[in-house]
Scaffold this active site. Structure first.
Site, short mmCIF file in Angstrom:
data_model
loop_
_atom_site.label_atom_id
_atom_site.label_comp_id
_atom_site.label_asym_id
_atom_site.label_seq_id
_atom_site.Cartn_x
_atom_site.Cartn_y
_atom_site.Cartn_z
N CYS A 90 13.85 -74.25 -1.26
CA CYS A 90 15.10 -73.79 -2.55
C CYS A 90 15.02 -72.66 -3.06
O CYS A 90 14.21 -71.73 -2.63
CB CYS A 90 15.30 -75.28 -3.44
N ARG A 110 14.49 -78.90 -6.38
CA ARG A 110 14.92 -79.69 -5.05
C ARG A 110 13.76 -79.65 -4.01
O ARG A 110 13.44 -80.73 -3.50
CB ARG A 110 16.11 -79.21 -4.45
N ASP A 128 22.09 -78.19 -7.01
CA ASP A 128 21.07 -77.61 -7.94
C ASP A 128 21.09 -78.16 -9.00
O ASP A 128 22.09 -78.13 -10.03
CB ASP A 128 21.12 -76.12 -7.91
P1 4NP Z 1 15.49 -75.44 -7.47
O1 4NP Z 1 16.15 -75.25 -9.03
O2 4NP Z 1 15.89 -74.21 -6.81
O3 4NP Z 1 16.16 -76.62 -7.11
O4 4NP Z 1 14.16 -75.22 -7.92
C1 4NP Z 1 16.19 -73.94 -9.81
C2 4NP Z 1 15.22 -73.82 -10.55
C3 4NP Z 1 14.93 -72.60 -11.16
C4 4NP Z 1 16.05 -71.79 -11.38
C5 4NP Z 1 17.11 -71.94 -10.45
C6 4NP Z 1 17.16 -72.98 -9.77
N1 4NP Z 1 15.97 -70.58 -12.05
O5 4NP Z 1 16.92 -69.87 -12.13
O6 4NP Z 1 14.90 -70.36 -12.66
#
Ligand code: 4NP
Length: 152
Positions: A10, A16, A121
Site C-alpha cells: 500500500c 492496509r 485508504d
Molecule cells: P496505508 O495508509 O497506505 O494503508 O498504510 C496510509 C498511511 C500513511 C500515509 C498515507 C496512507 N501517510 O501519508 O503517511
C-alpha cells in the site's frame, strides 16, 4: 519446491497492507500452507515503524496479531524476490509497475481486490478501519484459495 513468497503493498505500509499481511499469513498457516508473507509501502515515511494503532486494534479485535510487523519501503528487487505482489489501490499499481523492467515482473503484480476495486485508504478516518478490515478479510479468504491453485 521453494517456499512461495507473497507481498502486500500500500502507500504507507502502516494501515492496509499490514492487515492484508497478517490476515493472509494466519489463514495460510491455518490451511497448512508453507508461504512467506510480507508487506511494503510505496512511500518511505513510516519505515521501521509498527502498523498504525488503529489497524493493530481492529486486527486484534478479530483475533489477528499484527503488532510485531514493521513497515518497509517497496523496492524494485522485490519484483524478483516475490512470486505474487498484491497492491491495495490503483496508485500503488501504477507506482509498483513503474519500477518493473520485464513481463515476468509485471505479471506478478495485481490489485488485491477483484473487479478493479481499490481498498479505501482509512488513514484519515477512524471509522474506516472496521469496514476496511472486513473487506480485506473477506477477500483474503478467497485469495488464499485462488493462490493455492495459481502458485501450486
Ligand atoms: P496505508 O495508509 O497506505 O494503508 O498504510 C496510509 C498511511 C500513511 C500515509 C498515507 C496512507 N501517510 O501519508 O503517511
Amino acid at each position: 519446491m521453494p517456499k512461495k513468497k507473497i507481498l502486500m503493498v500500500c502507500l504507507g505500509n502502516i494501515c492496509r497492507s499490514p492487515l492484508a499481511e497478517g490476515i493472509v499469513r494466519q489463514l495460510a498457516a491455518d490451511a497448512g500452507l508453507n508461504w512467506e508473507i510480507a508487506s511494503a509501502g510505496t512511500g518511505n515515511w513510516h519505515v521501521g515503524q509498527p502498523a498504525d494503532k488503529r489497524s493493530i486494534a481492529v486486527a486484534k479485535s478479530y483475533g489477528y496479531d499484527i503488532s510485531k510487523q514493521r513497515a518497509q519501503h517497496f523496492n524494485s528487487s522485490m519484483l524478483d524476490e516475490f512470486d505474487q505482489i498484491l497492491v491495495m489501490d490503483k496508485n500503488n499499481l501504477r507506482d509498483v509497475l513503474s519500477l518493473a523492467e520485464n513481463d515476468d515482473q509485471r505479471k506478478k503484480v495485481s490489485l488485491f481486490l477483484s473487479e478493479n476495486l481499490d481498498v479505501t485508504d482509512p488513514y484519515f478516518d477512524d471509522q474506516l478501519f472496521d469496514p476496511v478490515f472486513q473487506t480485506i478479510e473477506d477477500r483474503a479468504k478467497k485469495l488464499v484459495e485462488e493462490l493455492k491453485v495459481k502458485l501450486g
